[in-house]
Motif scaffolding. Structure first.
Motif, short mmCIF file in Angstrom:
data_model
loop_
_atom_site.label_atom_id
_atom_site.label_comp_id
_atom_site.label_asym_id
_atom_site.label_seq_id
_atom_site.Cartn_x
_atom_site.Cartn_y
_atom_site.Cartn_z
N ALA A 17 42.56 36.23 39.35
CA ALA A 17 41.21 35.95 38.86
C ALA A 17 40.34 37.20 38.93
CB ALA A 17 40.59 34.82 39.67
N ALA A 18 40.46 37.95 40.03
CA ALA A 18 39.70 39.20 40.15
C ALA A 18 40.16 40.22 39.11
CB ALA A 18 39.85 39.77 41.56
N ALA A 19 41.46 40.28 38.87
CA ALA A 19 41.98 41.21 37.85
C ALA A 19 41.50 40.81 36.46
CB ALA A 19 43.50 41.24 37.90
N GLY A 20 41.43 39.51 36.18
CA GLY A 20 40.92 39.06 34.90
C GLY A 20 39.47 39.45 34.70
N SER A 21 38.67 39.32 35.74
CA SER A 21 37.27 39.75 35.66
C SER A 21 37.17 41.26 35.48
CB SER A 21 36.53 39.34 36.93
OG SER A 21 36.57 37.94 37.10
N THR A 82 43.32 19.88 49.08
CA THR A 82 42.91 20.60 47.88
C THR A 82 41.80 21.59 48.17
OG1 THR A 82 43.46 18.64 46.61
CG2 THR A 82 42.10 20.25 45.52
N ILE A 83 40.89 21.26 49.06
CA ILE A 83 39.74 22.11 49.34
C ILE A 83 40.18 23.45 49.93
CG2 ILE A 83 39.27 21.18 51.64
CD1 ILE A 83 36.62 22.13 49.07
N THR A 84 41.24 23.46 50.71
CA THR A 84 41.74 24.71 51.29
C THR A 84 42.20 25.66 50.19
OG1 THR A 84 42.50 23.47 53.21
CG2 THR A 84 43.38 25.68 52.92
N CYS A 85 42.91 25.13 49.23
CA CYS A 85 43.40 25.95 48.12
C CYS A 85 42.24 26.50 47.30
CB CYS A 85 44.31 25.10 47.25
SG CYS A 85 44.79 25.87 45.72
N VAL A 86 41.26 25.68 47.01
CA VAL A 86 40.12 26.09 46.19
C VAL A 86 39.30 27.17 46.91
CG1 VAL A 86 37.95 25.31 45.17
CG2 VAL A 86 40.00 23.91 44.96
N VAL A 87 39.05 26.98 48.18
CA VAL A 87 38.25 27.93 48.95
C VAL A 87 38.98 29.27 49.09
CG1 VAL A 87 37.27 28.41 51.24
CG2 VAL A 87 36.91 26.19 50.16
N LEU A 88 40.26 29.23 49.37
CA LEU A 88 41.03 30.48 49.51
C LEU A 88 41.10 31.25 48.20
CD1 LEU A 88 44.00 29.42 51.78
CD2 LEU A 88 42.22 31.06 52.30
N THR A 89 41.28 30.55 47.11
CA THR A 89 41.34 31.22 45.81
C THR A 89 40.00 31.85 45.47
OG1 THR A 89 43.03 29.67 45.06
CG2 THR A 89 41.87 30.90 43.36
N TYR A 94 36.37 36.65 45.20
CA TYR A 94 35.10 37.33 45.51
C TYR A 94 35.33 38.65 46.23
CZ TYR A 94 32.78 32.93 44.36
OH TYR A 94 32.33 31.81 43.73
N VAL A 95 36.21 38.64 47.22
CA VAL A 95 36.44 39.85 48.01
C VAL A 95 37.07 40.95 47.15
CG1 VAL A 95 37.77 40.80 49.94
CG2 VAL A 95 36.56 38.64 50.21
N LEU A 96 38.08 40.60 46.38
CA LEU A 96 38.73 41.61 45.55
C LEU A 96 37.81 42.09 44.42
CD1 LEU A 96 42.34 40.19 45.40
CD2 LEU A 96 41.54 42.22 46.60
N SER A 97 37.00 41.20 43.87
CA SER A 97 36.04 41.62 42.85
C SER A 97 35.01 42.58 43.43
CB SER A 97 35.33 40.41 42.25
OG SER A 97 36.22 39.61 41.54
N LEU A 119 31.20 37.59 56.21
CA LEU A 119 31.21 36.14 56.44
C LEU A 119 32.34 35.46 55.67
CD1 LEU A 119 27.38 35.35 56.38
CD2 LEU A 119 28.92 35.35 58.36
N ILE A 120 32.61 35.93 54.46
CA ILE A 120 33.72 35.36 53.68
C ILE A 120 35.05 35.61 54.39
CG2 ILE A 120 35.04 35.61 51.55
CD1 ILE A 120 32.38 35.97 50.09
N LEU A 121 35.25 36.85 54.87
CA LEU A 121 36.50 37.16 55.57
C LEU A 121 36.63 36.38 56.88
CD1 LEU A 121 36.76 41.00 54.93
CD2 LEU A 121 38.10 39.17 53.89
#
Length: 140
Positions: A17-21, A82-89, A94-97, A119-121
């Protein structure tokens, strides 16, 4: 380390996702850097240059977004919640972007953005840790 391999598809999906952005912003960044003057196409700019500087990033962006969706669906299948997957993705995106924006696009680094990334990390650490604490041995 076991928890990191458990959520590897979420982290890979966030990376795509970060690479796409990144590739989505690349043509406008190149135009702003005056590497390609798209308003006047003259004889000195070949069609190959236009293809490489505008069409290739578009193709890479679409490819990265398709890979993002593929790995995100794999991550949804592998995680219990499901929430774990969504939050990690989202967090890895965000971090890589943030890192790519600072390194490649020279976006400004502020104290507020540094606190946000920290805070995200920290949240990722607690989420991937799984809350498994060592239980004391029972004394009989």
């Amino acid at each position: 380390m076991e928890s990191l391999s458990k959520y590897r598809y979420s982290l890979v999906a966030g990376s795509f996702a970060a690479a796409g952005s990144f590739f989505g912003k690349l043509p406008s960044h190149l135009s702003a850097q005056k590497l390609l003057n798209t308003t006047q196409i003259s004889g000195d700019i070949s069609y190959l240059e236009i293809t490489l500087l505008q069409l290739l990033p578009l193709v890479l962006m679409v490819t990265c977004n398709v890979c993002n969706l593929r790995f995100f669906l794999k991550a949804l299948q592998m995680t219990e919640q499901t929430i774990t997957c969504v939050v990690l993705t989202a967090a890895s995106n965000y971090v890589l972007s943030f890192i790519l924006g600072a390194l490649v696009y020279q976006e400004p680094l502020t104290v507020l953005s540094g606190i946000g990334i920290t805070l995200i990390l920290a949240g990722l650490w607690f989420l991937c840790d799984g809350g498994e604490s060592k239980k004391p041995d029972k004394i009989e």
